[in-house]
Design an enzyme around this catalytic site. Structure first.
Site, PDB file in Angstrom:
ATOM      1  N   ILE A 127     157.794  -1.401 160.089  1.00  0.00           N
ATOM      2  CA  ILE A 127     158.142  -0.563 158.944  1.00  0.00           C
ATOM      3  C   ILE A 127     157.685   0.865 159.155  1.00  0.00           C
ATOM      4  O   ILE A 127     158.337   1.818 158.755  1.00  0.00           O
ATOM      5  CB  ILE A 127     157.542  -1.158 157.651  1.00  0.00           C
ATOM      6  CG1 ILE A 127     158.186  -2.512 157.361  1.00  0.00           C
ATOM      7  CG2 ILE A 127     157.730  -0.221 156.471  1.00  0.00           C
ATOM      8  CD1 ILE A 127     157.597  -3.229 156.168  1.00  0.00           C
TER       9      ILE A 127
ATOM     10  N   GLY B  15     151.724   5.104 162.848  1.00  0.00           N
ATOM     11  CA  GLY B  15     151.005   6.377 162.861  1.00  0.00           C
ATOM     12  C   GLY B  15     149.919   6.362 163.909  1.00  0.00           C
ATOM     13  O   GLY B  15     149.806   5.420 164.711  1.00  0.00           O
ATOM     14  N   GLY B  16     149.074   7.390 163.871  1.00  0.00           N
ATOM     15  CA  GLY B  16     148.017   7.512 164.868  1.00  0.00           C
ATOM     16  C   GLY B  16     146.946   6.443 164.742  1.00  0.00           C
ATOM     17  O   GLY B  16     146.306   6.069 165.720  1.00  0.00           O
ATOM     18  N   MET B  17     146.731   5.953 163.505  1.00  0.00           N
ATOM     19  CA  MET B  17     145.668   4.977 163.280  1.00  0.00           C
ATOM     20  C   MET B  17     146.139   3.535 163.429  1.00  0.00           C
ATOM     21  O   MET B  17     145.321   2.634 163.609  1.00  0.00           O
ATOM     22  CB  MET B  17     145.080   5.165 161.877  1.00  0.00           C
ATOM     23  CG  MET B  17     144.406   6.509 161.654  1.00  0.00           C
ATOM     24  SD  MET B  17     142.978   6.744 162.718  1.00  0.00           S
ATOM     25  CE  MET B  17     141.859   5.562 161.976  1.00  0.00           C
ATOM     26  N   GLY B  18     147.440   3.292 163.337  1.00  0.00           N
ATOM     27  CA  GLY B  18     147.920   1.923 163.433  1.00  0.00           C
ATOM     28  C   GLY B  18     149.381   1.829 163.040  1.00  0.00           C
ATOM     29  O   GLY B  18     150.108   2.824 163.022  1.00  0.00           O
TER      30      GLY B  18
ATOM     31  N   VAL C 282     152.496  -0.660 160.577  1.00  0.00           N
ATOM     32  CA  VAL C 282     152.761  -1.582 159.483  1.00  0.00           C
ATOM     33  C   VAL C 282     153.984  -2.408 159.872  1.00  0.00           C
ATOM     34  O   VAL C 282     155.029  -1.855 160.234  1.00  0.00           O
ATOM     35  CB  VAL C 282     153.015  -0.833 158.159  1.00  0.00           C
ATOM     36  CG1 VAL C 282     153.305  -1.830 157.050  1.00  0.00           C
ATOM     37  CG2 VAL C 282     151.827   0.035 157.789  1.00  0.00           C
TER      38      VAL C 282
ATOM     39  N   ASP D  45     140.722   5.595 143.509  1.00  0.00           N
ATOM     40  CA  ASP D  45     141.836   6.382 144.049  1.00  0.00           C
ATOM     41  C   ASP D  45     143.146   5.991 143.361  1.00  0.00           C
ATOM     42  O   ASP D  45     144.161   5.758 144.015  1.00  0.00           O
ATOM     43  CB  ASP D  45     141.942   6.187 145.566  1.00  0.00           C
ATOM     44  CG  ASP D  45     142.766   7.287 146.240  1.00  0.00           C
ATOM     45  OD1 ASP D  45     142.912   8.363 145.635  1.00  0.00           O
ATOM     46  OD2 ASP D  45     143.260   7.069 147.354  1.00  0.00           O
TER      47      ASP D  45
END
Length: 650
Positions: A22, A25-28, A30, A142
């Protein structure tokens, strides 16, 4: 979200077949995947292990959300490590986040605001999920439109507990002095001391989201600037009435009690808000509301023509007309009220078109707080004054459907209603028809229980699992499960023996809904690490059929016993003055110097510090000599501290 199918898309991650990627990104990344046992689509969120803080937050989110079971919070099923990545398996919500919907509506229609009745419903559903988290002593910290999902089925789901805080823990991954959150939605107290953050912080942020839904704009810029922070603290923003015309009084009241910089003027909990909104929506058809949510998610141009919006507008106009007539003549209002509340209108003027029916049914063992009546499409809660429900309804002549529901239980009956002026043997002496709906007792059903056991201080350390369906043959059960027991008739026996006996010998299920079961993990050991015994209970509701429960086990500590001529000794372990210390069967993060000391005599004190097993360097003061310690579970190491010539010796 659009799928990103590339050539290097994995076919499987652990036991999860991958359908599509889906996002990445740089961190992981989905992924959309299929759950191996539930056979439903799930989301797999991955995190490439870059740094300790990111990994802790990622696992913290999974740990927090696993404790939730609520229809307005996206469910987390599992978390695990595979290769270089850590994964969370969570509920797949097909739809859009609220932020996307507001921004897209602004592009399409020139205004991003959401119709008032739908904004109230989204607020209601989000408040229900958030209140559930608050009852679990979790503060989200948040709340913003990005973390509220609207599904194509009309559902509202709260997500992303990555920076959530537990109100009963000293450490919540946030260092003192750190400001954390999304500035445009942060409460004034979030810019100050972290100890001032309570559930009212979430209530404020929810009020900001509600303001944005009603107006289509944020009240503050989303930036950490002195100007923005001053505006938030002082509550300086454009009033709703200057942006939107004819704002209902309910909206103004809710904003005053949520979106208020003065913490003392906000709701103390979300319960009053939930009660207000429940009273507002109780007369509406939930299926019509969800249909309108579907249209909102799909940017349907006919949204304002949906049945729910039209019904809301009709009621609003009716309320305006009622106010006009009330102002025109109090006497007329009293007469109308007399007819409405005493049913004289039907008895005197509508005898040819309305009939009288007495709806009755027994409560049996249904949950009294969760019993609803539906007459045709109108649904409302049943209020009991005794074990038998009885209420008179005036309905138009013709066939009507009467339904009684409680959780998964439902029973319906069709009846033709004769007008009041009709003569029929189906009426009694009071000229009413009797609609008696038979209610069966809710039977206890077989429940599938999945146990997942984790290390309390190392969330990524999975210990063992057990469930009452696949673990039936004793020779196939893992050795660790010898430590899992159940209390039967006041005594603990091995759980796997109990299940084998119930299924193989007595030909019946081991667990049933509507009962409470007590369990115990006894003498469990993994490698050189022993774990404290733990007792816990599971209470199964009558409607539950499958329960996943996550249990944390606490490592048996090693005790460092320090003898010293000084009471407040500056102790350092692994070059730190604070760390994990066992208190009441749980490890907490605290200063070693704050551990209570015992006075032995006039010039001698002892301090016992229970710490997790492992390798340590011990020293007194930051510059003192070091002593290496190798500690196993249950070890009791005694260290005598002597001070000579202003230097410490052990």
């Amino acid at each position: 979200m659009s799928a990103q199918n590339s050539g290097n898309l994995p076919k499987m991650i652990k036991d999860y077949p991958i359908i599509q990627r889906i996002g990445k990104g740089g961190m992981g990344a989905v992924y959309l995947a299929k759950h191996p046992t539930l056979k439903r689509d799930v989301i797999l969120k991955s995190l490439l292990i870059r740094n300790k803080e990111s990994q802790e937050r990622f696992l913290h989110e999974a740990g927090v959300m696993m404790d939730f079971r609520h229809e307005n919070i996206a469910q987390v099923f599992d978390h695990f490590k595979e290769g270089k990545s850590t994964y969370i398996a969570m509920e797949y919500v097909k739809g859009r986040d609220l932020n996307f919907i507001i921004k897209e509506r602004e592009k399409i229609y020139g205004k991003g605001n959401i119709p008032v009745p739908l904004a109230l419903f989204i607020l209601y559903q989000t408040a229900l999920g958030l209140h559930h988290a608050h009852k679990k002593k979790v503060i989200h910290r948040d709340i913003k439109p990005h973390n509220i999902l609207l599904s194509t089925y009309g559902e509202v789901k709260l997500v992303d507990f990555g920076i959530a805080a537990k109100t009963d823990r000293e450490s919540n991954l946030t260092k003192p002095g750190t400001v954390i959150g999304t500035p445009a939605y942060m409460s004034p107290e979030q810019f100050g001391a972290s100890k001032d953050i309570t559930i009212q912080t979430d209530i404020y942020s929810l009020g900001v989201v509600f303001y944005e839904m009603i107006t289509g704009v944020r009240p503050f810029k989303n930036e950490y600037s002195s100007e923005v922070i001053a505006s938030i603290i002082n509550g300086k923003y454009t009033p709703v009435k200057k942006i939107v015309k004819n704002v209902p009084p309910t909206v103004i009241k809710i904003l005053k009690k949520t979106f208020n910089p003065n913490k003392n003027k906000r709701y103390k909990t979300l319960l009053p808000l939930i009660k207000t909104l429940n009273a507002f929506f109780i007369s509406y058809n939930v299926f019509e509301i969800k249909d309108a949510i579907k249209k909102l998610v799909g940017f349907d141009k006919n949204l304002l023509d949906s049945q729910f919006i039209r019904r809301y507008e009709a009621k609003k106009k009716a309320s305006y007309r009622a106010a006009f007539f009330c102002a025109a003549g109090i006497l007329l209002a009293v007469l109308i009220g007399s007819f409405l509340y005493t049913n004289r209108f039907y008895e005197w003027f509508a005898r040819a078109s309305y009939g009288k029916v007495n709806l009755v049914f027994d409560k049996k063992n249904m949950d009294p707080d969760n019993i609803y009546i539906t007459i045709d499409s109108r649904k409302f809660k049943a209020n009991f004054k005794s074990e038998r429900y009885s209420k008179i309804f005036y309905l138009k002549k013709g066939e009507h459907k009467f339904t009684v529901s409680s959780g998964s239980y439902i029973n319906s009956k069709y009846m033709y209603i004769y007008p009041l002026n009709a003569h029929t043997s189906e009426k009694n002496a009071n000229n009413e028809q009797l609609c008696d709906i038979p209610i069966a007792n809710l039977w206890h059903q077989d429940v599938t229980v999945y146990f997942r056991f984790w290390d309390s201080i190392n969330p990524k350390q999975f210990l063992f699992l057990f469930d009452n369906y696949t673990q039936m043959k004793i020779d196939e059960v893992k050795r660790e499960e010898d430590n899992l027991k159940i209390r039967i008739k006041g005594q603990y026996i091995r759980l796997k023996d109990f299940i084998y006996q119930e299924r193989k010998t007595y030909k019946r299920a081991p667990f049933y809904s509507g009962y409470t079961y007590n369990f115990k993990v006894d003498d469990f050991k993994r490698g050189n690490i022993k774990y404290l015994n733990k007792e816990f209970a599971l209470d199964f509701e009558l409607e539950e059929r499958s329960v996943v429960t996550h249990i944390t086990l606490t490592q048996t500590p090693a005790v460092i016993e320090v003898y010293s001529p000084k009471q407040n000794l500056q102790i350092f372990l692994n070059n730190s003055s604070k760390g994990l210390v066992l208190e009441k069967d749980n490890y907490v993060f605290k200063k070693y110097s704050n551990v209570a000391s015992n006075k032995i005599d006039k010039n001698s004190y002892s301090i016992k510090i229970p710490v997790p097993p492992g390798n340590y360097t011990f020293k007194v003061t930051a510059k003192g000599p070091e002593k290496k310690l190798v500690l196993a579970s249950g070890d009791d190491v005694k260290i005598k501290v002597i001070k000579e010539n202003a230097k410490y010796k052990y």
